[in-house]
Design an enzyme around this catalytic site. Structure first.
Site, PDB file in Angstrom:
ATOM      1  N   THR A 166    -105.711  -8.977  25.918  1.00 52.24           N
ATOM      2  CA  THR A 166    -105.388 -10.293  25.370  1.00 52.24           C
ATOM      3  C   THR A 166    -104.107 -10.138  24.562  1.00 52.24           C
ATOM      4  OG1 THR A 166    -107.718 -10.857  25.276  1.00 52.24           O
ATOM      5  CG2 THR A 166    -106.226 -12.188  23.936  1.00 52.24           C
ATOM      6  N   LYS A 187    -106.520 -17.480  28.774  1.00 50.38           N
ATOM      7  CA  LYS A 187    -107.393 -16.605  27.977  1.00 50.38           C
ATOM      8  C   LYS A 187    -107.349 -17.000  26.499  1.00 50.38           C
ATOM      9  CE  LYS A 187    -109.704 -13.111  26.306  1.00 50.38           C
ATOM     10  NZ  LYS A 187    -111.154 -13.017  26.419  1.00 50.38           N
ATOM     11  N   LYS A 219    -105.762 -12.906  15.196  1.00 48.52           N
ATOM     12  CA  LYS A 219    -104.688 -12.531  16.119  1.00 48.52           C
ATOM     13  C   LYS A 219    -104.641 -13.493  17.310  1.00 48.52           C
ATOM     14  CE  LYS A 219    -105.181  -9.954  19.544  1.00 48.52           C
ATOM     15  NZ  LYS A 219    -105.414  -9.003  20.665  1.00 48.52           N
TER      16      LYS A 219
END
Lengths: 292, 292, 292, 292
Positions: A94, A170, A239
């Site tokens: 990711t 994602k 994040k």
């Protein structure tokens, strides 16, 4: 196929094992080598550098963040320097949209190929080959690696010929999950202060309109206020929200709920939440309501 | 049982029909009398005043908002004046916490009984007796009307002895749905501007983590940008978010996502959205992103 | 003193001229050399590279953003390569905290000195030496350049021995200004829709509690809905809010109004606002209210 | 003129005294009669009911909220029942737009006249006749009471012939002040965590762009984190933000900063802030940042 796998964390270990199970010839690399042993016992070769894991037809990367991925790609004896022309880098981490674009460009200049193939699912699903793969890249490249993608997950979605689109999908998924957490947290703060039992409330929700496992999973964590151990740690949640916001900035798409989530994560981390599960942001509403 | 039913809109008509089907003796009232005819043909008696529908063992109310309910309860020949001691007012409308409390008090002073029993589900579910009932009130009162509640829905959840708690749970449910709409709208604005097909994106979501029908239903409306006809009109959506915020204010529970949703609804209504489905708030993110 | 000045935009030109006026020996550099001519006619030497402007006792930089500053500092024949040991880089640009820290470190390694000295004020104030200088760095360094700082502004505030603290103060100032713009925009949307004349409203505000020039300046732009020409362009506004948020992230300080402002700027830019003044975000509230 | 004054709190006492000073014949009423004594000693007549204070040419009301005003207006022997045809109710309380409209209507039906004349300023300014009056209503009505308005303040702004417009302007003013508090709180949380002294920071702000007294006043409270005694208590702050939001809802004007402020006030009150000054919302940013 002859395939490398770089990054043997909770997710990567399961994925690499499933490539072995599917009969592929797998070479693994992990920064701390101890993690490679379990795979070696299942038949994997162990590489001592990222480059040595990148000499086959394809190489997966499954790492914690941009920096970790940049390191294995760009270091001496790294992935970029070692991958053969025509071989494929399957990037499952990711990561930021910006890095995904940069990788596509840099591999292109070396006549190497690149697909972004992030996955949805938690470690147990990765171990059971039940994760979902969201893949994007040139269609012939995707075709050439589809046996690999099919080996690690239960289904592969091909969504664009632009690799970074898969990364955005994602990131959007994690944004939606964090939204479920925050909204459940607010709703539970409200009904809780009205005297309703939170577990019973959750049963109403999940028996009626909110039957998705995600409401059950995170609702239970919230009703129990059980935020340790961290299945997915709060700093990783921050994040991902940051990356979604950065993608939004690049494309000029304001995401007001994501902005709110970012502030929640900062509040959590500023008050000692580094080791908590990311669902702990859902406890902040009750705290603001003086009820936690 | 001998039961009245006041309010024969999309939801109420189905609920009243199911009471008849279950063998109860039903007297119906609706402000515009035409709507009573269909029920009469199924065996219902037709009352000309709310009071005439309130002379049995219990009476349901299923009306659009606080004001409509207050009118049938407090008018001359209204519900409050006509209900027998010991008889039960079953309040199924989505109303404010404040009004629910007031009704409990006022009925108590007349030795009448009161339960709040709002429902989850859309008109087709009401017609099929597939709605869910969230009920709160004194346990003996709830017991005495449970055959009625069971006749209109597939399951009854008893969540508190304080009637207004059921209203809060109902409001929280609409808040959670509106959150799903808004977050899907933001996510689709983002992936859409990245070139991903919205329907395909929705399939990824609903095949993976977001399998609840609500994501499918509202996601499809958003992917199609199809906000008419209104299954649930935007002004009603605003009303429910306002009621959730009012409950939060009373209990001192800040609900930042609800605040954001309120601003979205106001923006929608200020720009001609009165006749749109409430899911149209999910289209505002794309508009802000310059993509709608 | 013998001082360089790199970056002769609207602000830099005035500042450099005031250094000349104060009797200093000034060497100027600008990427497009034409801008140097006006200064040359006032007595400045013209350098052809950043490095040639960096050979004196001190050198100011006043550039548009991080990237422009990094370029002049780190290029061949750049500032870093040319500055003498002990000489001082006075960094007046509005830049990120991260870059300010990096510059302090890199200069330190070369035995060069560094102060951050961003300024408050618009071009006319810079021309009139009426800007305010917010300076941070080691006290002996600050002392050694105080005649230069005093020459460009009406007052110098020394606020920390950590250079980046001055950058944070500068960013916080722009955050506060943007907040004034947004809140005035919301208030004007409200009173405007209530039929109050916006100019008269502004007079009430500025005659009573909101006497600061900033309310007058931006309130007038908003009342006139006059967002061109751009005194300070919207993309620069977004940049500064992003930098404030980045500083907040680094220090773990959630800034919910800044989050909201960021979304406003993205909305503006996604809808054609690139060439508008940053005050145009204050027009979005009226648009959301259907009144613009 | 022969004028009544109802409501002798911190603001009303000063205003009534200034009417006396200007030579008017003043009859005062306060629910707790003790407060009337000080005015009596300056020459005021003391009424025992609101009605007895409403028999002159005009009557001011200066009360805490809608409910208090409704009580004095609508009670037996109240203002509405006692005011002569043609006499003027000057409504200076900070009340809802809805009540202001209702009062205009109800007085109109009695051939009485009504102006809304809320004021800006704190108790010391009221005592010194230095407050600002924002008045709205029919122009001949406003003209007839202008000597009274001029007697209580330093300047009267006439802004609309619709009385409720003045109430909206007043509410917008409190919204703008609360925004200053919140934004200063966020900025101070940021610079404070960066190690900058908050008082010195405030001096930078107030010496440069933010010279309005409001920044000085509230900034000092925030830098000192001194929120007691309450000059204006937090629950009153919440009330005014709620009224601004209600006005926005009525006119369909989303006010995102006001939404955020509402959540801040709820958080403050849910955590024991009832007796704090409203500026205490500005301390929440530091708390979220883990720095308070």
């Amino acid at each position: 196929m002859n395939v490398g796998f770089i990054g043997l964390g909770h997710m990567g270990s399961g994925m690499a094992a499933n490539l072995l199970k599917a009969g592929h010839d797998v070479t693994v690399y992990n920064r701390t080598h101890a993690k490679s042993d379990a795979l070696a016992s299942k038949g994997a070769k162990v590489a001592l550098t990222p480059g040595d894991a990148s000499k086959g037809d394809a190489v997966f990367t499954m790492l914690a963040n941009d920096r970790a991925l940049e390191e294995v790609v760009y270091q001496d004896h790294g992935l970029l320097a070692s991958l053969k022309p025509g071989a494929v880098h399957i990037s499952s981490s990711t990561i930021s949209v910006a890095l995904s674009k940069k990788l596509a460009d840099d591999h292109g200049r070396q006549d190497q190929r690149y697909v972004a193939a992030p996955v949805f699912g938690r470690p147990d699903a990765a171990a059971a080959a039940k994760i979902f793969v969201v893949a994007a890249g040139k269609s012939d490249t995707l075709n050439s690696v589809s046996p690999l993608l099919d080996a690690v997950g239960q289904r592969t979605f091909t969504i664009s010929d632009q690799p970074e689109a898969a990364n955005i999908v994602k990131l959007s998924g994690n944004f939606l999950i964090a939204t479920v957490i925050e909204s459940l947290g607010e709703a539970m703060a409200l009904v809780g202060k009205a005297g309703v039992d939170k577990h019973q409330y959750l049963e109403v929700l999940t028996s009626t309109l909110f039957g998705a496992p995600i409401y059950k999973t995170y609702g239970t964590l919230l009703a129990d206020a059980k935020f340790q151990p961290a299945g997915f740690a709060a700093p990783l949640g921050l994040k991902d929200i940051e990356l979604a916001l950065a993608a939004g900035q690049e494309l000029r798409v304001p995401l007001p709920i994501a902005s709110l989530l970012r502030d929640r994560f900062l509040t959590l981390l500023a008050n000692g939440g580094d080791n908590l599960d990311w669902s702990a942001i859902g406890g902040l509403a009750a705290k603001d309501a003086g009820a936690a």
